[in-house]
Design a protein around this motif. Structure first.
Motif, PDB file in Angstrom:
ATOM      1  N   MET A 219       0.821  -1.218   0.000  1.00  0.00           N
ATOM      2  CA  MET A 219       0.000   0.000   0.000  1.00  0.00           C
ATOM      3  C   MET A 219       0.851   1.263   0.000  1.00  0.00           C
ATOM      4  N   PHE A 220       2.120   1.138   0.391  1.00  0.00           N
ATOM      5  CA  PHE A 220       3.033   2.276   0.422  1.00  0.00           C
ATOM      6  C   PHE A 220       3.958   2.277  -0.794  1.00  0.00           C
ATOM      7  N   GLY A 221       3.748   1.357  -1.692  1.00  0.00           N
ATOM      8  CA  GLY A 221       4.566   1.250  -2.893  1.00  0.00           C
ATOM      9  C   GLY A 221       3.947   2.026  -4.047  1.00  0.00           C
TER      10      GLY A 221
ATOM     11  N   ALA B 118      -1.274  -4.203  -7.440  1.00  0.00           N
ATOM     12  CA  ALA B 118      -2.285  -4.974  -6.722  1.00  0.00           C
ATOM     13  C   ALA B 118      -1.855  -5.211  -5.279  1.00  0.00           C
ATOM     14  N   TYR B 119      -2.714  -4.829  -4.331  1.00  0.00           N
ATOM     15  CA  TYR B 119      -2.515  -5.186  -2.931  1.00  0.00           C
ATOM     16  C   TYR B 119      -3.521  -6.293  -2.609  1.00  0.00           C
ATOM     17  N   ILE B 120      -3.002  -7.491  -2.343  1.00  0.00           N
ATOM     18  CA  ILE B 120      -3.855  -8.662  -2.140  1.00  0.00           C
ATOM     19  C   ILE B 120      -3.578  -9.245  -0.764  1.00  0.00           C
TER      20      ILE B 120
ATOM     21  N   ASN C 151      -7.064  -5.253  -4.080  1.00  0.00           N
ATOM     22  CA  ASN C 151      -7.076  -3.793  -4.039  1.00  0.00           C
ATOM     23  C   ASN C 151      -6.167  -3.235  -5.128  1.00  0.00           C
ATOM     24  N   ALA C 152      -6.469  -1.989  -5.542  1.00  0.00           N
ATOM     25  CA  ALA C 152      -5.567  -1.238  -6.414  1.00  0.00           C
ATOM     26  C   ALA C 152      -4.909  -0.152  -5.581  1.00  0.00           C
TER      27      ALA C 152
ATOM     28  N   GLY D 103       1.347  -7.206  -5.097  1.00  0.00           N
ATOM     29  CA  GLY D 103       2.404  -6.323  -5.558  1.00  0.00           C
ATOM     30  C   GLY D 103       2.564  -6.256  -7.065  1.00  0.00           C
ATOM     31  N   ALA D 104       1.843  -7.093  -7.790  1.00  0.00           N
ATOM     32  CA  ALA D 104       1.981  -7.104  -9.248  1.00  0.00           C
ATOM     33  C   ALA D 104       1.325  -5.866  -9.862  1.00  0.00           C
ATOM     34  N   PRO D 105       1.892  -5.299 -10.921  1.00  0.00           N
ATOM     35  CA  PRO D 105       1.303  -4.120 -11.559  1.00  0.00           C
ATOM     36  C   PRO D 105       0.027  -4.474 -12.330  1.00  0.00           C
ATOM     37  N   LEU D 106      -1.012  -3.672 -12.121  1.00  0.00           N
ATOM     38  CA  LEU D 106      -2.296  -3.954 -12.762  1.00  0.00           C
ATOM     39  C   LEU D 106      -2.273  -3.656 -14.260  1.00  0.00           C
ATOM     40  N   GLY D 107      -1.236  -2.968 -14.717  1.00  0.00           N
ATOM     41  CA  GLY D 107      -1.147  -2.646 -16.137  1.00  0.00           C
ATOM     42  C   GLY D 107      -0.491  -3.737 -16.970  1.00  0.00           C
TER      43      GLY D 107
END
Length: 198
Positions: free
Chosen positions: A66-68, A73-75, A86-87, A141-145
């Motif tokens: 969440m601080f990154g 993705a915050y899972i 979460n995004a 932590g994976a990028p949603l893009g």
DNA sequence: GCGCTGATTCCCT
DNA sequence: GGGAATCAGCGCG
């Protein structure tokens, strides 16, 4: 190969806004994981000043994502058995919980993973959504893009309803839940609010 | 249709 | 060792 009604891929800069702005803006957007997904119909915003947020109280090992960087993705696992997606939003310690979506792509695979076939129950809730889309902690932590995710902007104007968030014990008065108005795919209907007597 | 309860893992105290 | 941004199944009316 767009066989659903969606806009262009979401820009990475979209996630630099504050969490409530992103939560609102994601209503009507299309989310796919490995080609399986649909139209987002329900979200909630959380930020670091919010006692209901995992980031409240500062950065810890569990909430580090969440601080990154925004747009990742915050899972996390909830109640020992369900996953929640979460995004990460633009302010440090803020994120948007994806609570429900309307199944559009890969419904057969969702039915297998969920063990039920009622389309209204496939993704109507954060735990159900993750099970249907095959999301687990390995994607934290994976990028949603990037693969396996795909995110497309809303295809047009979406009527949005706001309300109080669900399933929390503090911060219950913060109206940071957003939904596609009257969608049958919401995890719960929005209560008629504003009539609280004393 | 409603409300209660058990399931099950991780992280913080 | 307790609690958590949940879900499904059960009993009741």
């Amino acid at each position: 190969m767009t066989i659903f009604d969606a806009g262009p891929a979401l820009e990475e800069s979209f996630f630099q806004h504050k969490a409530p702005t992103i939560a609102r803006g994601l209503i009507g957007a299309t989310l796919l994981i490995n080609g399986v997904g649909g139209r987002i119909v329900e979200t909630e915003a959380y930020d670091i000043s919010d006692p209901a947020s995992h980031s409240f109280g500062g950065q810890k090992r569990r909430n580090a994502v969440m601080f990154g960087p925004p747009g990742h993705a915050y899972i996390y696992r909830i109640y020992g058995l369900h996953w929640c997606l979460n995004a990460v939003a633009g302010e440090a310690g803020s994120a948007v919980l994806i609570r429900a979506l309307e199944p559009l792509e890969g419904i057969g695979q969702m039915v297998v993973r969920r063990g039920i076939s009622d389309p209204r129950l496939l993704c109507s809730g954060p735990g159900r959504l993750c099970q249907a889309l095959g999301i687990d902690g390995s994607l934290n932590g994976a990028p949603l893009g990037d693969a396996p995710f795909q995110l497309f902007a809303p295809g047009g104007e979406s009527p949005i309803t706001e309300g109080r968030r669900i399933g929390i014990r503090v911060g219950v008065d913060t109206p940071w839940r957003f939904g596609l108005s009257n969608s049958p795919f919401l995890s719960r209907p929005f209560a008629a609010e504003g009539f609280a007597a004393g």
